[in-house]
Design a protein around this motif. Sequence first.
Motif, PDB file in Angstrom:
ATOM      1  N   GLU A   4       0.834  -1.200   0.000  1.00 18.27           N
ATOM      2  CA  GLU A   4       0.000   0.000   0.000  1.00 18.27           C
ATOM      3  C   GLU A   4       0.870   1.253   0.000  1.00 18.27           C
ATOM      4  O   GLU A   4       1.850   1.354   0.742  1.00 18.27           O
ATOM      5  N   ASN A   7       0.553   7.713   2.457  1.00 10.26           N
ATOM      6  CA  ASN A   7       0.025   9.045   2.161  1.00 10.26           C
ATOM      7  C   ASN A   7       1.078  10.086   2.530  1.00 10.26           C
ATOM      8  O   ASN A   7       2.106   9.774   3.152  1.00 10.26           O
ATOM      9  N   GLU A   8       0.854  11.336   2.163  1.00  6.22           N
ATOM     10  CA  GLU A   8       1.834  12.404   2.383  1.00  6.22           C
ATOM     11  C   GLU A   8       2.184  12.559   3.863  1.00  6.22           C
ATOM     12  O   GLU A   8       3.346  12.763   4.215  1.00  6.22           O
ATOM     13  N   ARG A  26       8.502  10.347  -6.653  1.00 11.16           N
ATOM     14  CA  ARG A  26       7.987   9.144  -5.987  1.00 11.16           C
ATOM     15  C   ARG A  26       9.098   8.306  -5.381  1.00 11.16           C
ATOM     16  O   ARG A  26       8.943   7.104  -5.190  1.00 11.16           O
ATOM     17  N   THR A  80       6.264   3.103  -0.106  1.00  8.07           N
ATOM     18  CA  THR A  80       5.540   2.210   0.793  1.00  8.07           C
ATOM     19  C   THR A  80       6.382   1.983   2.051  1.00  8.07           C
ATOM     20  O   THR A  80       7.517   2.452   2.143  1.00  8.07           O
TER      21      THR A  80
END
Length: 93
Positions: A4, A7-8, A26, A80
């Motif tokens: 998964e 998030n930021e 990324r 992740t």
Amino acid sequence: MKPELLNEAAVQQALIALPGWQVEGRELTKEFQFASYLAGIEFVRQVARLAEEMNHHPDLLVRWRKVSVRLTTHSAGGLTKLDVELAGKIAAL
């Protein structure tokens, strides 16, 4: 099952525990400097061993007395927990 994405907020929280690491697009990145070229190569060997143990492989760029590390989880399309975990292990070397 692919990992998964973080998030930021989770990425920013992780950076607190990873001094010198930064996010570029990324990827989680850091450049390490060494007293000699061979010291950098030894570092790469140790990173490679960690990567194999985790089955999670960073991009490494070796230059004279410098090694750049770039982490991302390609299958997830970004950062992740695997990237954060490996960055922590690399930082501990």
